[in-house]
Design an enzyme around this catalytic site. Sequence first.
Site, PDB file in Angstrom:
ATOM      1  N   THR A   4      -5.788  -0.930   2.313  1.00  0.00           N
ATOM      2  CA  THR A   4      -6.849   0.044   2.078  1.00  0.00           C
ATOM      3  C   THR A   4      -7.410  -0.148   0.664  1.00  0.00           C
ATOM      4  OG1 THR A   4      -5.433   1.821   1.195  1.00  0.00           O
ATOM      5  CG2 THR A   4      -5.666   1.662   3.607  1.00  0.00           C
ATOM      6  N   GLY A   5      -8.677   0.170   0.508  1.00  0.00           N
ATOM      7  CA  GLY A   5      -9.310   0.020  -0.799  1.00  0.00           C
ATOM      8  C   GLY A   5      -9.292  -1.412  -1.292  1.00  0.00           C
ATOM      9  N   SER A   6      -9.599  -2.365  -0.410  1.00  0.00           N
ATOM     10  CA  SER A   6      -9.478  -3.782  -0.768  1.00  0.00           C
ATOM     11  C   SER A   6     -10.817  -4.504  -0.859  1.00  0.00           C
ATOM     12  CB  SER A   6      -8.570  -4.503   0.230  1.00  0.00           C
ATOM     13  OG  SER A   6      -8.977  -4.285   1.571  1.00  0.00           O
ATOM     14  N   SER A  11     -12.543  -4.575  -3.504  1.00  0.00           N
ATOM     15  CA  SER A  11     -12.676  -5.025  -4.890  1.00  0.00           C
ATOM     16  C   SER A  11     -11.328  -4.859  -5.583  1.00  0.00           C
ATOM     17  CB  SER A  11     -13.756  -4.219  -5.630  1.00  0.00           C
ATOM     18  OG  SER A  11     -13.372  -2.860  -5.730  1.00  0.00           O
ATOM     19  N   GLY A  57      -6.884  -4.401  -4.773  1.00  0.00           N
ATOM     20  CA  GLY A  57      -6.795  -4.470  -3.317  1.00  0.00           C
ATOM     21  C   GLY A  57      -7.318  -5.776  -2.774  1.00  0.00           C
ATOM     22  N   SER A  82       1.373   4.165  -9.851  1.00  0.00           N
ATOM     23  CA  SER A  82       1.177   3.880 -11.274  1.00  0.00           C
ATOM     24  C   SER A  82       2.373   4.341 -12.077  1.00  0.00           C
ATOM     25  CB  SER A  82      -0.081   4.583 -11.780  1.00  0.00           C
ATOM     26  OG  SER A  82      -0.121   4.623 -13.196  1.00  0.00           O
ATOM     27  N   TYR A 123      -4.007  12.751 -12.073  1.00  0.00           N
ATOM     28  CA  TYR A 123      -3.735  11.377 -11.636  1.00  0.00           C
ATOM     29  C   TYR A 123      -2.241  11.065 -11.713  1.00  0.00           C
ATOM     30  CZ  TYR A 123      -3.802   6.237 -11.712  1.00  0.00           C
ATOM     31  OH  TYR A 123      -3.567   4.904 -11.462  1.00  0.00           O
TER      32      TYR A 123
END
Length: 265
Positions: free
Chosen positions: A13-15, A17, A20, A143, A156
């Site tokens: 997912t989110g790949s 850019s 990802g 993170s 976050y």
Amino acid sequence: MDLHLNDKRALVTGSSSGLGAKIAERLAAEGAAVVVHGRDEARAAAVAGAITDAGGRADAVTGDLGADAGADAVAGAALAGGPVDILVNNAGAFDVTATWQGTTADDWAALYNTNVISAVRAIHRLVPAMRERGWGRVIQISSVTGRLPQATQPHYAATNAARGNLAASLSRELRGTGVTSNAVAAGGILTPANREMLTRWGREQGMGETWEEIEPRLVAAHGPNDVGRVGRRAEYADLVAFLASPLSGYITGANLSVDGGWRDA
């Protein structure tokens, strides 16, 4: 090393850019069929096209995982090409300028939906079939701020603590099934966009003119680690590819730090 991924299919997912995209490229280079996901059709198609041009196998899907309808669309499109064996929940958002005073309760809820609940939606739609088949890999990209929160970006940091906890809880749920669940807690990630932004910011702060001058000073001031630089995308993608492979079968419930030995000071 042969990671034995030739018969596997992965959704990242989110790949479209950043990290990802590099993870998708790395999995494809190891032989996996990859589903590139994003919210922009042209960008997702470009990443998938680059993978196929390099000899890999890739499809592109688009959809907003922040809502059930979007998650249904993404899962349906991903499964149209075959069962998904590997789920990499990389999609997420952050804002380095966010502060306690500047974030509302609605901001917290929105970021939690993007960074945590979106991953849960993907898990609900794809992991039951992995369990039935007796094999699968689920990987959360998190993170280091989940264990080393700062005053800035409090929402976050909280979502990243949740991502690590989610991965551990899911591993308990999947015990004995052949499906593993892990998280990768990233330190700094040098994406092309980040390098441009940080170089510009470093110049404004008097840290130098070139990235080579700015990087060690930036790290020392804002993200001190024992390596003394920002992590490269390939360094994260290599670990994710290993965790996605059959070779990692004894690793589950882990929150693996890839942060250069990030420390408080």
